[in-house]
Design an enzyme around this catalytic site. Structure first.
Site, PDB file in Angstrom:
ATOM      1  N   GLY A  34       5.183   1.553 -10.858  1.00  0.00           N
ATOM      2  CA  GLY A  34       4.252   2.739 -11.006  1.00  0.00           C
ATOM      3  C   GLY A  34       4.272   3.470 -12.589  1.00  0.00           C
ATOM      4  N   GLY A  58       1.441  -2.868  -6.307  1.00  0.00           N
ATOM      5  CA  GLY A  58       1.624  -1.705  -5.723  1.00  0.00           C
ATOM      6  C   GLY A  58       0.266  -0.891  -5.841  1.00  0.00           C
ATOM      7  N   GLY A  59       0.264  -0.151  -6.812  1.00  0.00           N
ATOM      8  CA  GLY A  59      -0.982   0.846  -7.103  1.00  0.00           C
ATOM      9  C   GLY A  59      -2.380   0.177  -7.105  1.00  0.00           C
ATOM     10  CD  GLU A  66       8.321  -4.768  -6.656  1.00  0.00           C
ATOM     11  OE1 GLU A  66       7.281  -4.631  -6.790  1.00  0.00           O
ATOM     12  OE2 GLU A  66       9.204  -4.203  -5.917  1.00  0.00           O
ATOM     13  CG  HIS A  78       9.841  -1.491  -2.881  1.00  0.00           C
ATOM     14  ND1 HIS A  78       9.970  -0.175  -3.433  1.00  0.00           N
ATOM     15  CD2 HIS A  78       8.769  -2.052  -3.257  1.00  0.00           C
ATOM     16  CE1 HIS A  78       9.055  -0.116  -4.400  1.00  0.00           C
ATOM     17  NE2 HIS A  78       8.156  -1.119  -4.297  1.00  0.00           N
ATOM     18  CD  GLU A 136       8.086   2.939  -4.631  1.00  0.00           C
ATOM     19  OE1 GLU A 136       7.929   2.961  -3.472  1.00  0.00           O
ATOM     20  OE2 GLU A 136       7.589   2.817  -5.662  1.00  0.00           O
ATOM     21  CB  SER A 143       3.144  -1.635 -14.187  1.00  0.00           C
ATOM     22  OG  SER A 143       3.467  -0.345 -13.927  1.00  0.00           O
ATOM     23  CD1 TRP A 175      -2.154  -2.134   0.328  1.00  0.00           C
ATOM     24  CD2 TRP A 175      -3.071  -1.329   2.402  1.00  0.00           C
ATOM     25  NE1 TRP A 175      -3.030  -2.921   0.580  1.00  0.00           N
ATOM     26  CE2 TRP A 175      -3.687  -2.511   1.743  1.00  0.00           C
ATOM     27  CE3 TRP A 175      -3.218  -0.808   3.280  1.00  0.00           C
ATOM     28  CZ2 TRP A 175      -4.627  -3.095   2.446  1.00  0.00           C
ATOM     29  CZ3 TRP A 175      -4.252  -1.256   4.092  1.00  0.00           C
ATOM     30  CH2 TRP A 175      -5.161  -2.482   3.535  1.00  0.00           C
TER      31      TRP A 175
HETATM   32  P1  PGA Z   1       3.320  -0.961  -8.961  1.00  0.00           P
HETATM   33  O1  PGA Z   1       4.201  -0.979  -7.767  1.00  0.00           O
HETATM   34  O2  PGA Z   1       2.301  -2.100  -9.044  1.00  0.00           O
HETATM   35  O3  PGA Z   1       2.507   0.439  -8.465  1.00  0.00           O
HETATM   36  O4  PGA Z   1       4.063  -0.797 -10.094  1.00  0.00           O
HETATM   37  C1  PGA Z   1       4.860  -2.213  -7.379  1.00  0.00           C
HETATM   38  C2  PGA Z   1       5.813  -2.201  -6.201  1.00  0.00           C
HETATM   39  O5  PGA Z   1       6.387  -0.950  -5.906  1.00  0.00           O
HETATM   40  O6  PGA Z   1       5.903  -2.992  -5.493  1.00  0.00           O
END
Ligand code: PGA
Length: 245
Positions: free
Chosen positions: A172, A228-229, A166, A94, A96, A207, A9
């Site tokens: 994203g 994610g999203g 990923e 992750h 990020e 995505s 989330w």
């Molecule tokens: P996303 O993110 O599905 O929004 O691309 C995936 C993630 O960062 O784990």
């Protein structure tokens, strides 16, 4: 092996929306679906989410943790603290965290070890940038990210965790990896893990939606997804879960 769907989330929503989303997901009959589904809310909502899902088979996870067990580390949260609020899983590395918070592969490896010491299952996230892919460095980058953990904990403990591939260019962006692109990397990771890795769950993330998940989940070395999203929309996330079941 039992497929796994993880919903990250990120830093979205307040307690009210976390509660509504958790309540909806808790209605899923996971026993008949024979898959594991785990949600990763912001830590401050962990208790609220736990209370909503306590009677369901849904699992709870954290998006990050400290590599330290306790001490003077202002702003950090330990594995034991996460365990205490009901977390069984934790994301480590992750992209990020790696890119925005400068987490090195060595630090990520420490977190992986710390998660297992706290009896949680770490989900190690790995992936290459667009530039690295274009330079033909995908395998090398992923190798290095996995090696950092392998060198610290050894093959058995690495294989007890989960690995999520990923690609950064897919996170994203709405640009999902093709099933072939993802399977190629997953097969390489599986080969790297050797015999002990035959039961290790390898997730694809980036995505992922109900529109593209079926093709990816059909690949032999893709054992689930990290979403994610699309995990913020209960109905959409449930659709993805059904594609995995
Ligand atoms: P996303 O993110 O599905 O929004 O691309 C995936 C993630 O960062 O784990």
């Amino acid at each position: 092996m039992k497929p796994l769907l993880a919903g990250n989330w990120k830093m979205h929503g307040l307690s009210g929306s976390a509660k509504v989303l958790a309540r909806r997901l808790a209605e899923l009959d996971l026993t008949s679906m024979d898959i594991d589904v785990v949600v990763f809310p912001p830590n401050v909502h962990a208790r609220i989410v736990f209370d909503e899902i306590a009677k369901s088979d849904l699992g709870l996870g954290a998006q990050n943790m400290s590599e330290h067990a306790s001490g003077a580390f202002t702003g950090e949260i330990s594995g034991e603290m996460l365990r205490e609020v009901g977390c069984d899983y934790v994301l480590v590395g992750h992209s990020e965290r790696r890119s925005l918070f400068s987490e090195s592969s060595d630090l990520v490896a420490e977190k992986f070890r710390s998660a297992q010491s706290s009896r949680m299952t770490p989900i190690l996230c790995v992936g290459e940038s667009l530039e690295q892919r274009q330079q033909g460095m995908t395998s090398k980058v992923i190798d290095e990210q996995i090696d950092a953990v392998l060198n610290l904990v050894g093959p058995s403990d690495l294989c007890r965790g989960v690995i999520a591939y990923e690609p950064l260019w897919a996170i994203g962006t709405g640009k999902v990896a093709s099933p072939m692109q993802a399977q190629k990397v997953h097969a390489e990771i599986r080969a790297k893990l050797g015999g002990e890795g035959s039961g290790t769950r390898l997730l694809y993330g980036g995505s992922l939606t109900s529109k593209n998940a079926a093709g990816l989940f059909a690949e032999p070395d893709i054992d689930g997804g990290l979403v994610g999203g699309a995990s913020l929309d209960g109905e959409e996330f449930i659709k993805i879960a059904r594609l995995l079941a």
